[in-house]
Design a protein around this motif. Structure first.
Motif, PDB file in Angstrom:
ATOM      1  N   ASN A 352      10.295  12.722  -3.819  1.00 57.66           N
ATOM      2  CA  ASN A 352      11.163  12.621  -2.715  1.00 57.66           C
ATOM      3  C   ASN A 352      10.809  13.462  -1.416  1.00 57.66           C
ATOM      4  OD1 ASN A 352      12.506  10.468  -4.039  1.00 57.66           O
ATOM      5  ND2 ASN A 352      14.235  12.138  -4.894  1.00 57.66           N
ATOM      6  N   PRO A 353      11.097  13.096  -0.306  1.00 54.82           N
ATOM      7  CA  PRO A 353      10.832  14.165   0.813  1.00 54.82           C
ATOM      8  C   PRO A 353      11.345  15.252   0.833  1.00 54.82           C
ATOM      9  CG  PRO A 353      11.676  12.331   1.638  1.00 54.82           C
ATOM     10  CD  PRO A 353      11.525  11.980   0.196  1.00 54.82           C
ATOM     11  N   GLU A 358      16.393  11.773   1.614  1.00 57.70           N
ATOM     12  CA  GLU A 358      16.406  10.667   2.710  1.00 57.70           C
ATOM     13  C   GLU A 358      15.721  11.401   3.918  1.00 57.70           C
ATOM     14  OE1 GLU A 358      17.690   7.920   2.800  1.00 57.70           O
ATOM     15  OE2 GLU A 358      18.379   8.107   0.709  1.00 57.70           O
ATOM     16  N   GLY A 359      14.785  12.517   3.609  1.00 55.25           N
ATOM     17  CA  GLY A 359      14.396  13.121   4.632  1.00 55.25           C
ATOM     18  C   GLY A 359      12.996  12.573   5.507  1.00 55.25           C
ATOM     19  N   LEU A 360      12.778  11.286   5.368  1.00 52.30           N
ATOM     20  CA  LEU A 360      11.753  10.780   6.111  1.00 52.30           C
ATOM     21  C   LEU A 360      12.171  10.930   7.558  1.00 52.30           C
ATOM     22  CD1 LEU A 360       9.979   8.093   3.956  1.00 52.30           C
ATOM     23  CD2 LEU A 360       9.048  10.584   4.579  1.00 52.30           C
ATOM     24  N   GLU A 510       2.133  15.117   6.115  1.00 50.22           N
ATOM     25  CA  GLU A 510       3.011  15.738   7.315  1.00 50.22           C
ATOM     26  C   GLU A 510       4.582  15.507   6.882  1.00 50.22           C
ATOM     27  OE1 GLU A 510       3.180  15.079  12.051  1.00 50.22           O
ATOM     28  OE2 GLU A 510       2.035  13.560  10.779  1.00 50.22           O
ATOM     29  N   ALA A 511       4.954  14.837   5.976  1.00 48.41           N
ATOM     30  CA  ALA A 511       6.214  14.831   5.349  1.00 48.41           C
ATOM     31  C   ALA A 511       6.530  15.978   4.429  1.00 48.41           C
ATOM     32  CB  ALA A 511       6.711  13.432   4.687  1.00 48.41           C
TER      33      ALA A 511
ATOM     34  N   TRP B 382       0.590   6.066  23.650  1.00 50.92           N
ATOM     35  CA  TRP B 382       1.620   4.945  23.604  1.00 50.92           C
ATOM     36  C   TRP B 382       2.615   5.311  22.261  1.00 50.92           C
ATOM     37  CZ3 TRP B 382       4.221   2.528  27.278  1.00 50.92           C
ATOM     38  CH2 TRP B 382       3.700   2.152  28.577  1.00 50.92           C
ATOM     39  N   ALA B 383       1.767   5.834  21.273  1.00 49.42           N
ATOM     40  CA  ALA B 383       2.419   5.801  19.986  1.00 49.42           C
ATOM     41  C   ALA B 383       2.179   7.358  19.437  1.00 49.42           C
ATOM     42  CB  ALA B 383       1.661   4.744  18.970  1.00 49.42           C
ATOM     43  N   LEU B 384       3.074   7.659  18.521  1.00 49.04           N
ATOM     44  CA  LEU B 384       3.185   9.020  18.000  1.00 49.04           C
ATOM     45  C   LEU B 384       3.256   8.627  16.612  1.00 49.04           C
ATOM     46  CD1 LEU B 384       5.199  11.515  19.902  1.00 49.04           C
ATOM     47  CD2 LEU B 384       2.937  11.928  18.831  1.00 49.04           C
ATOM     48  N   ALA B 385       2.818   9.517  15.604  1.00 50.42           N
ATOM     49  CA  ALA B 385       3.102   9.421  14.185  1.00 50.42           C
ATOM     50  C   ALA B 385       3.625  10.688  13.815  1.00 50.42           C
ATOM     51  CB  ALA B 385       1.734   9.058  13.488  1.00 50.42           C
ATOM     52  N   THR B 386       4.663  10.431  12.718  1.00 49.73           N
ATOM     53  CA  THR B 386       5.213  11.761  11.888  1.00 49.73           C
ATOM     54  C   THR B 386       5.255  11.192  10.272  1.00 49.73           C
ATOM     55  OG1 THR B 386       6.670  12.234  13.940  1.00 49.73           O
ATOM     56  CG2 THR B 386       6.947  13.469  12.256  1.00 49.73           C
ATOM     57  N   ALA B 387       4.520  11.870   9.652  1.00 54.51           N
ATOM     58  CA  ALA B 387       4.518  11.691   8.187  1.00 54.51           C
ATOM     59  C   ALA B 387       4.229  10.150   7.992  1.00 54.51           C
ATOM     60  CB  ALA B 387       6.000  11.822   7.818  1.00 54.51           C
TER      61      ALA B 387
END
Lengths: 518, 396
Positions: A352-353, A358-360, A510-511, B382-387
């Protein structure tokens, strides 16, 4: 008065030949075993005595000394029973020396003289193959296993009485059902493996499985509970190609050493899949104990190890994964023994993150930041580096699933995987021809990861580096994954598409950054 | 130096004393600490409650007030409690601490005390400043307040506003620690602007750890940390309530980024209404409870909307069009020039992060097409990513 018989004991996944010497002499009646026996070996005295009496033989009313050579090596397990029994008879002169010449004996005795199977039989037989030109006597229930190693030199017998009849010339070796017949009778039901077609949606997760199987990339799935991480992971073994005979023997040997029966029996054909509970200890994972028994990593050799709830594993256990994942073997060193256990695995882990799950981004995480940081810090940087693929698996909305048909089936994807593996193998062979010595000290020919890249692909990576989204190590990871993606697509040149997919398959890293710093 | 601990006698250097500081490298000359500053700090330490400090100093010079408290004849010291505390106070230690931390003290009588605070009878009477003291007058101050447990959206928006306001020469004020306020200050630190102003609800020199410590060091270097409380006073609920009045009192505009219905940030808003400071609210997704408090303020007419940094500058009276594009960032390329797949994907991206799987499902494109389109959109701004989850990022 003296008899010498060959047997074997187990050390790690290898066998060690043991010469059982039995000496019967005048003196006060008694029985002693020397040569570092463990409790099970010491107790064999009682089993052997009862078994001999049950078979109508005499127990010597004299002094009996059993020496297990080499004497400095610890002997474990009840597998020496049969050899001791034969030795006692030989020393009493009830068996001629010629009868046991060139034979070795492995088996545990029951009190009625019956023979019981021994764990790690394959390893024991392997080491005895050269010592016993006339064959190795094994319990009947292990006949099939023994035949894998020894062929016709496997001498399965049902009980001690039967064996003695053969050795004294009153009978012949018992007939064993032929391997074809034995295989036909229990009908080797193909293990029911879950099919990839049952997974709806999850395009990225499915793709991650495919790439992991094709390039042997370790895979980490990160997502909230109920998002389908476990469902995906259990479908990975089905994508791997069948084991070759050599691989199957390696696997069978490890499993037999650990005393775990292969489901279905016989020689394994499909790669093993192991999914231990997250409470597993470091020793349970890498192996160990006084007899250096293999752990789950070795049981998953040539197959898939699935670690669910990676974040809940003990920190020590997690860190124990590091060298085996890099080297493919586990070098155990204990005070009394050293052992190299095989551990060429494909690791799939799920977590899990954060503790609440629920940390996404976009989720409603209820964890306090320190809790979350503590949870994520357990997946240390070096460990995270072992994963080429880190994929976030967000929860799928029910309505998104309704409109979607089943995806590709395991069989279709497995064919692509086999094709990609063949392409990688061809490339490796070509590189080896060009440079037979290999550039790396490990003897492995390493390709230049960006050798065959299109300009767009290079530009995309350069852009990621310039934005600080990719480190030098990240570039290397993306390069190897992009190569696999290109192989899956049958492309010689790594293109923009392949790099974009490789980036998407690593984005989950990144998560796991404990605290996004502002 | 030895006279610091002795009270009532003639001070050898009435203008100021210099203390050597053992924890600093040789050759470092700490700022001189005047005797009056030390007196005020001692009064604040003894009284603890800043309102009481105001009464102690009302009509008295710091020296007179301190001597009176010590002698037990200050009328504000009703039960002699302050006199006992004053007798127990180790002034030398306090002075060493102030110098070591580089803390300057200003109160209503000093020229650098912010004028608007001095006019407010219910405002603070003493400020302890660590870092750049001139920051109190370096430019217009905007308080950015919001949730500590912020969403990605809130952090990103706060960071964007912080950076843009900093670049426009605005001093971004807020608290230390986590969440929206820290994100805004980090943005201000990244800009070439005057540096952030952190208003904290505890005495300076409190032991900090982790994120808060990193933040504090960065702010002290480029900006300033300000509090009403003497060094060593611990953070308590009532001190945090006091923090709002100094924060708002120092600011010309209060900007709310992400405040839930019961958010502590709304306390600053109430304080701003009392002091007549304009409040702006950055809107967020209406589906998210993290924005309800802010949205309610706008709905009730108590705050105006700000959906880009220029709105804040306009409220400050600095309407300069859009000159505050952070340097080094490219503007978005027009969508029309991108591939059709990229345009299709861009149409599905919003403020909420969505997964690649969802984009594949709703656009009908293949996984490979979607990931390539997303990289194209990211390159075009235009777009950004996180995880691994994608959304539209702020244009800045």
């Amino acid at each position: 008065v003296l008899a010498q018989v060959w047997a074997a004991t187990r050390r790690g996944v290898d066998g060690q030949p043991v010469e059982v010497e039995v000496h019967v002499s005048n003196g006060f009646p008694g029985f002693s075993i020397v040569g570092l026996p463990d409790a099970a070996v010491r107790e064999s005295r009682d089993r052997v005595r009862s078994a001999l009496l049950s078979c109508g033989r005499r127990w010597p009313q004299r002094r009996v000394t059993v020496n297990l050579a080499p004497s400095g090596l610890k002997k474990a397990g009840p597998g020496l029973d049969l050899a001791i029994a034969v030795g006692v008879l030989g020393a009493q002169g009830e068996l001629p020396e010629s009868a046991t010449e060139g034979l070795a004996f492995v088996g545990e005795l029951g009190l009625d003289g019956s023979l019981r199977p021994v764990p790690g039989l394959l390893a024991l037989l392997w080491c005895l193959a050269t010592r016993a030109p006339r064959g190795v006597v094994v319990p009947m229930s292990c006949a099939e296993e023994a035949r894998l190693v020894l062929g016709p030199l496997a001498r399965p017998v049902g009980c001690l009485r039967e064996l003695l009849a053969v050795l004294t010339g009153q009978g012949s070796w018992p007939q064993v059902p032929s391997p074809e017949a034995s295989l036909a009778s229990p009908a080797p039901a193909p293990l029911s493996q879950p099919d990839l077609a049952e997974v709806r949606g999850q395009h990225l997760g499915r793709r991650a499985l495919e790439v992991a199987a094709a390039g042997r990339h370790h895979l980490l799935l990160v997502g909230p509970p109920g998002s389908g991480k476990t469902m995906l992971a259990t479908r990975l073994p089905g994508l791997l190609p069948d084991l070759t005979r050599e691989e199957a023997l390696e696997v069978a040997r490890v499993w037999s050493t650990a005393g775990v029966r292969w489901p279905g029996g016989g020689l394994p054909q499909r790669p093993p899949f192991r999914a231990p509970h997250h409470g597993i200890t470091a020793v349970g994972l890498v192996g160990g104990g006084t007899d250096l028994a293999p752990g789950e990593l070795s049981l998953a050799h040539r197959g898939v190890l699935f670690l669910d709830e990676l974040g809940e594993l003990a920190a020590r256990t997690l860190q124990a994964l590091r060298e085996p994942l890099e080297e493919g073997v586990i070098r155990l060193a204990r005070a009394g023994a050293r052992e190299v256990l095989p551990a060429k695995i494909l690791l799939v882990a799920a977590m899990n993150p954060c503790p609440c799950g629920e940390g996404l981004p976009g989720g409603w995480c209820r964890c306090r930041p320190p809790e979350r940081a503590r949870y994520l810090q357990r997946i240390s940087g070096p460990l995270l580096d072992r994963f080429d693929l880190v994929v976030t698996v967000p929860r799928v909305q029910a309505e998104d699933l309704l409109g979607q048909g089943p995806g590709e089936s395991t069989a279709v994807v497995a064919r692509r995987v086999a094709g990609a593996r063949a392409a990688a193998e061809r490339r490796r062979a070509a590189a080896e021809r060009r440079d037979p010595k290999g550039r790396s000290s490990a003897g492995r020919v390493e390709e230049d990861p960006q050798a065959a890249w299109s300009p767009e692909a290079r530009q995309l990576v350069a852009q990621q580096v310039a934005q600080g989204k990719l480190s030098a190590r990240g570039v290397a990871k993306v390069a190897t994954v992009a190569r696999t993606v290109a192989d899956l697509g049958g492309r010689e040149t790594v293109g923009q598409v392949d790099v974009a997919e490789a980036l998407a398959l690593r984005a989950g890293v990144e998560a796991l950054i404990p605290d996004r710093r502002w | 130096v030895s006279d610091l601990g002795r009270e009532g006698g003639e001070d050898p250097s009435p203008q100021g004393v210099r203390l050597a500081c053992p924890s600093r490298p040789e050759g470092f000359r700490p700022a001189p600490l005047t005797l009056a500053e030390l007196d005020v700090a001692a009064l604040a330490r003894v009284a603890v409650n800043p309102n009481l400090v105001g009464r102690l100093l009302a009509g008295w010079t710091p020296r007179e007030a301190w001597v009176a408290v010590l002698a037990g004849r200050h009328p504000a010291d009703l039960d002699g409690r302050l006199a006992r505390a004053a007798a127990d106070l180790d002034r030398r230690q306090l002075a060493a601490r102030l110098v070591r931390l580089g803390v300057r003290v200003c109160w209503r009588e000093t020229p650098d005390f912010p004028a608007r605070l001095a006019r407010d009878p219910r405002g603070p009477s003493v400020l302890f400043v660590q870092g750049r003291r001139d920051l109190l007058h370096a430019g217009p101050v905007v308080a950015v307040v919001g949730s500590r447990a912020a969403t990605h959206y809130g952090l990103e928006v706060a960071n964007w506003f912080g950076e843009a306001l900093g670049a426009a020469g605005v001093v971004v004020a807020g608290g230390l620690g986590r969440g929206v306020e820290a994100a805004a200050q980090a943005g201000a630190l990244r800009s070439k602007g005057p540096g952030p102003l952190a208003v904290v609800g505890g005495g300076l020199g409190r032991p900090l750890a982790g994120e808060e410590l990193r933040q504090q060091r960065a702010v002290v270097e480029r900006g300033a940390v300000v509090t009403e409380l003497a060094p060593g006073v611990p953070e308590r609920p009532w001190t945090l309530a006091l923090r709002c009045r100094s924060l708002v009192g120092l600011s010309e505009v209060v900007l709310v980024v992400e405040a839930g219905e019961r958010s502590g940030a709304l306390r600053s808003v109430r304080e701003a209404r009392r002091q007549g400071v304009p409040v702006l609210v950055v809107p967020g997704p209406v589906t998210s409870p993290a924005n309800r408090g802010g949205h309610r303020l706008v709905a009730a007419g108590q705050a105006a909307l700000a959906f880009e940094p220029a709105d804040v500058l306009a409220t400050l009276g600095q309407d300069r069009g859009r000159p505050h594009e952070p340097a080094g960032k490219k503007a978005r390329q027009p969508l029309a020039g991108l591939s059709s797949a990229a345009q299709a994907v861009a149409g599905r991206l919003g403020g909420d992060p969505v997964s690649v799987d969802w984009l594949v499902a709703v656009t009908g494109l293949s996984l490979a097409e979607v990931v390539v389109a997303l990289q194209e959109l990211a390159g075009a701004g235009w777009a950004l990513a996180t995880a691994g989850l994608w959304r539209c990022g702020p244009p800045g």
